[in-house]
Design a protein around this motif. Structure first.
Motif, PDB file in Angstrom:
ATOM      1  N   UNK A 289       0.822  -1.189  -0.176  1.00 42.20           N
ATOM      2  CA  UNK A 289      -0.001   0.103   0.192  1.00 42.20           C
ATOM      3  C   UNK A 289       0.764   1.322   0.062  1.00 42.20           C
ATOM      4  N   UNK A 290       0.101   2.627  -0.013  1.00 43.03           N
ATOM      5  CA  UNK A 290       0.856   3.620  -0.430  1.00 43.03           C
ATOM      6  C   UNK A 290       1.824   4.229   0.587  1.00 43.03           C
ATOM      7  N   UNK A 291       1.609   3.981   1.902  1.00 40.30           N
ATOM      8  CA  UNK A 291       2.735   4.370   3.006  1.00 40.30           C
ATOM      9  C   UNK A 291       1.861   5.536   3.911  1.00 40.30           C
ATOM     10  N   UNK A 292       0.775   5.878   4.188  1.00 38.34           N
ATOM     11  CA  UNK A 292       0.424   6.987   4.900  1.00 38.34           C
ATOM     12  C   UNK A 292      -0.365   6.531   6.128  1.00 38.34           C
ATOM     13  N   UNK A 293       0.403   6.751   7.418  1.00 36.12           N
ATOM     14  CA  UNK A 293      -0.055   6.120   8.499  1.00 36.12           C
ATOM     15  C   UNK A 293      -0.428   7.228   9.587  1.00 36.12           C
ATOM     16  N   UNK A 294      -0.303   8.441   9.298  1.00 38.94           N
ATOM     17  CA  UNK A 294      -0.730   9.536  10.137  1.00 38.94           C
ATOM     18  C   UNK A 294      -2.052  10.313   9.821  1.00 38.94           C
ATOM     19  N   UNK A 295      -2.970  10.339  10.638  1.00 34.73           N
ATOM     20  CA  UNK A 295      -4.159  10.977  10.479  1.00 34.73           C
ATOM     21  C   UNK A 295      -3.856  12.259  11.040  1.00 34.73           C
ATOM     22  N   UNK A 296      -5.089  13.143  10.457  1.00 34.80           N
ATOM     23  CA  UNK A 296      -4.969  14.526  10.669  1.00 34.80           C
ATOM     24  C   UNK A 296      -6.249  15.108  10.003  1.00 34.80           C
ATOM     25  N   UNK A 297      -5.854  16.434   9.444  1.00 34.11           N
ATOM     26  CA  UNK A 297      -6.823  17.180   8.529  1.00 34.11           C
ATOM     27  C   UNK A 297      -6.390  18.376   7.822  1.00 34.11           C
ATOM     28  N   UNK A 298      -7.137  18.759   7.072  1.00 36.73           N
ATOM     29  CA  UNK A 298      -6.644  19.952   5.957  1.00 36.73           C
ATOM     30  C   UNK A 298      -7.045  21.079   6.564  1.00 36.73           C
ATOM     31  N   UNK A 299      -6.120  21.981   6.841  1.00 38.29           N
ATOM     32  CA  UNK A 299      -6.116  23.103   7.497  1.00 38.29           C
ATOM     33  C   UNK A 299      -5.805  24.464   6.564  1.00 38.29           C
ATOM     34  N   UNK A 300      -6.716  25.525   6.657  1.00 41.44           N
ATOM     35  CA  UNK A 300      -6.286  26.858   5.663  1.00 41.44           C
ATOM     36  C   UNK A 300      -5.339  27.403   6.265  1.00 41.44           C
ATOM     37  N   UNK A 301      -4.165  27.735   5.367  1.00 38.22           N
ATOM     38  CA  UNK A 301      -3.069  28.542   5.559  1.00 38.22           C
ATOM     39  C   UNK A 301      -3.089  29.656   4.675  1.00 38.22           C
ATOM     40  N   UNK A 302      -3.415  30.798   5.599  1.00 37.50           N
ATOM     41  CA  UNK A 302      -3.660  32.299   4.790  1.00 37.50           C
ATOM     42  C   UNK A 302      -4.927  32.078   3.911  1.00 37.50           C
ATOM     43  N   UNK A 303      -5.007  32.889   2.836  1.00 38.97           N
ATOM     44  CA  UNK A 303      -6.202  32.901   2.109  1.00 38.97           C
ATOM     45  C   UNK A 303      -5.989  32.046   0.991  1.00 38.97           C
ATOM     46  N   UNK A 304      -4.812  31.795   0.432  1.00 38.71           N
ATOM     47  CA  UNK A 304      -4.672  31.070  -0.745  1.00 38.71           C
ATOM     48  C   UNK A 304      -4.364  29.533  -0.762  1.00 38.71           C
ATOM     49  N   UNK A 305      -4.096  29.049   0.483  1.00 35.38           N
ATOM     50  CA  UNK A 305      -3.506  27.889   0.528  1.00 35.38           C
ATOM     51  C   UNK A 305      -3.965  26.945   1.700  1.00 35.38           C
ATOM     52  N   UNK A 306      -4.034  25.702   1.567  1.00 43.62           N
ATOM     53  CA  UNK A 306      -4.129  24.759   2.758  1.00 43.62           C
ATOM     54  C   UNK A 306      -3.070  23.500   2.777  1.00 43.62           C
ATOM     55  N   UNK A 307      -3.005  23.184   4.125  1.00 44.68           N
ATOM     56  CA  UNK A 307      -2.088  22.006   4.305  1.00 44.68           C
ATOM     57  C   UNK A 307      -2.758  20.881   4.939  1.00 44.68           C
ATOM     58  N   UNK A 308      -2.360  19.678   4.806  1.00 44.95           N
ATOM     59  CA  UNK A 308      -2.913  18.580   5.689  1.00 44.95           C
ATOM     60  C   UNK A 308      -1.759  18.598   6.922  1.00 44.95           C
ATOM     61  N   UNK A 309      -2.372  18.490   7.938  1.00 43.99           N
ATOM     62  CA  UNK A 309      -1.446  18.599   9.263  1.00 43.99           C
ATOM     63  C   UNK A 309      -1.676  17.148   9.831  1.00 43.99           C
ATOM     64  N   UNK A 310      -0.597  16.326   9.679  1.00 41.68           N
ATOM     65  CA  UNK A 310      -0.985  15.011  10.675  1.00 41.68           C
ATOM     66  C   UNK A 310      -0.785  15.203  11.978  1.00 41.68           C
ATOM     67  N   UNK A 311      -1.545  14.729  12.956  1.00 38.85           N
ATOM     68  CA  UNK A 311      -1.499  15.102  14.398  1.00 38.85           C
ATOM     69  C   UNK A 311      -1.468  13.715  15.217  1.00 38.85           C
ATOM     70  N   UNK A 312      -1.704  12.609  14.601  1.00 39.96           N
ATOM     71  CA  UNK A 312      -1.554  11.397  15.159  1.00 39.96           C
ATOM     72  C   UNK A 312      -0.899  10.264  14.438  1.00 39.96           C
ATOM     73  N   UNK A 313      -0.713   8.860  14.960  1.00 32.84           N
ATOM     74  CA  UNK A 313      -0.216   7.828  14.197  1.00 32.84           C
ATOM     75  C   UNK A 313      -0.932   6.596  14.607  1.00 32.84           C
ATOM     76  N   UNK A 314      -1.224   5.925  13.597  1.00 29.11           N
ATOM     77  CA  UNK A 314      -1.623   4.353  13.909  1.00 29.11           C
ATOM     78  C   UNK A 314      -0.759   3.380  13.550  1.00 29.11           C
TER      79      UNK A 314
END
Length: 368
Positions: A289-314
């Motif tokens: 599989x692809x290899x992404x084990x850290x969960x989190x969410x997408x957060x606005x960064x300023x007005x023009x961007x957003x970032x996925x911020x991982x806050x936990x691990x499984x």
């Protein structure tokens, strides 16, 4: 429970980048490629991204290192000029990955069209009919049931279709779950399957989240009855994901189960993969599989961007290891496009994979 996008505790921007184990894998965003670069928007995005990672990233030391790098690059003008917003976001993402690799962490530009389509920062999904994430399902041949998930959005349409599928296929002697194109999501859909597939209570995987993050923002999990807190390190809140079978387990609890995987099986779909593999409940067929084990969410960064911020691990409670960066290895390795044929062969089905799928109709456009 949905541990992704707007259901996380951050103010979330709903656009189709996907989310975590529970967040889906970031998907394509072709419209964003046309966004123009604006130096002030870029500076605001980097400033907010540094703060968000320092305060919230799953590994505190890595979060501090990310922040230090971003602030140093900003101070020396490394983010002052780019041909497009996409080029800037890709440079920032590459810089982040050079500090500490993470399958989910990335910066993306956001267009006005995305905001309008998804309701803007903090808003919900707007417009359009809710769609199921089940691409197709049904009987491939006598006794062999099949369900193909494009993702685990946890929406009403998908939940209803999974419940109907279970009701109609409880007598299956073999169940084939296709996660080869599943970018992730939440736990709702897999929890419906788990309670039918297990004959006794079983611990699946373990999930850690930074204690400071949860104490500040609240739990991202809500009141999910399949998660319970257990003892863990002083700086994290640890939960185990477990399954309680239905009161009267049916034939599916004894059915052979095959899970089809590929390199595009990501995040929550990998949570499903590890859960079924480490408990011996399914045979995984296909690719790692692809290899992404850290969960989190997408957060606005300023007005023009957003970032996925991982806050936990499984991770696997037996070994302490997650699938971050490596993926979950299949039990039987074959090219992804041959995985269904192999599953049918192992099930003893006398039917060609392509012919069997034709009976189910075309792949449907689904929710992600």
């Amino acid at each position: 429970m949905r541990i992704f996008l707007s259901q996380l505790f951050f103010s979330v921007l709903m656009f189709p980048v996907g989310s975590s184990a529970i967040a889906q894998a970031p998907g394509p965003a072709p419209a964003a490629a046309e966004a123009a670069f604006d130096a002030k928007e870029a500076e605001a995005a980097v400033t907010e991204l540094a703060k968000a990672l320092e305060e919230n990233f799953v590994f505190p030391d890595a979060g501090k290192n990310y922040a230090a790098m971003l602030r140093a690059n900003l101070a020396k003008g490394a983010y002052a000029s780019f041909p497009s917003a996409k080029d800037f976001a890709e440079r920032v993402t590459a810089d982040l990955q050079a500090v500490h690799k993470d399958g989910h962490l990335r910066l993306r530009p956001v267009t006005a069209e995305m905001r309008a389509r998804r309701g803007g920062p903090g808003g919900g999904r707007s417009g359009g009919e809710e769609r199921s994430a089940v691409s197709r399902s049904g009987w491939l041949t006598d006794g062999v049931a099949y369900i193909d998930f494009a993702g685990f959005p946890g929406n009403k349409a998908t939940i209803a279709e999974v419940e109907e599928f279970i009701a109609d296929h409880r007598g299956a002697s073999t169940l084939i779950i296709d996660a080869r194109r599943n970018g992730g999501g939440g736990l709702d859909e897999m929890n419906l399957l788990f309670r039918e597939l297990y004959a006794k209570p079983t611990t699946l995987v373990t999930m850690d989240i930074r204690q400071a993050v949860e104490e500040k923002n609240g739990t991202p999990f809500g009141e999910d009855p399949t998660l319970r807190k257990i003892a863990g390190p002083a700086t994290v809140i640890r939960r185990e994901h477990f399954v309680t079978p239905t009161a009267t387990p049916g034939p599916l609890a004894k059915a052979k189960v095959y899970l089809l995987t590929s390199k595009n099986t990501f995040s929550a779909a990998e949570h499903l993969s590890l859960s079924l593999k480490r408990t011996g409940r399914a045979t995984l067929i296909g690719e790692a599989t692809g290899g992404g084990a850290h969960f989190g969410g997408v957060v606005p960064m300023g007005t023009g961007y957003a970032a996925f911020i991982p806050v936990g691990r499984t991770f696997d409670p037996s070994t302490g290891n997650s699938w971050e960066g490596t993926g979950v290895a299949p039990d039987i390795a074959v090219p992804a496009d041959q995985a269904l044929a192999k599953a049918l062969e192992l099930a003893g089905a006398k039917v060609d994979a392509a012919t069997a799928l034709l009976k189910l109709g075309p792949v449907r456009t689904t929710a992600r």
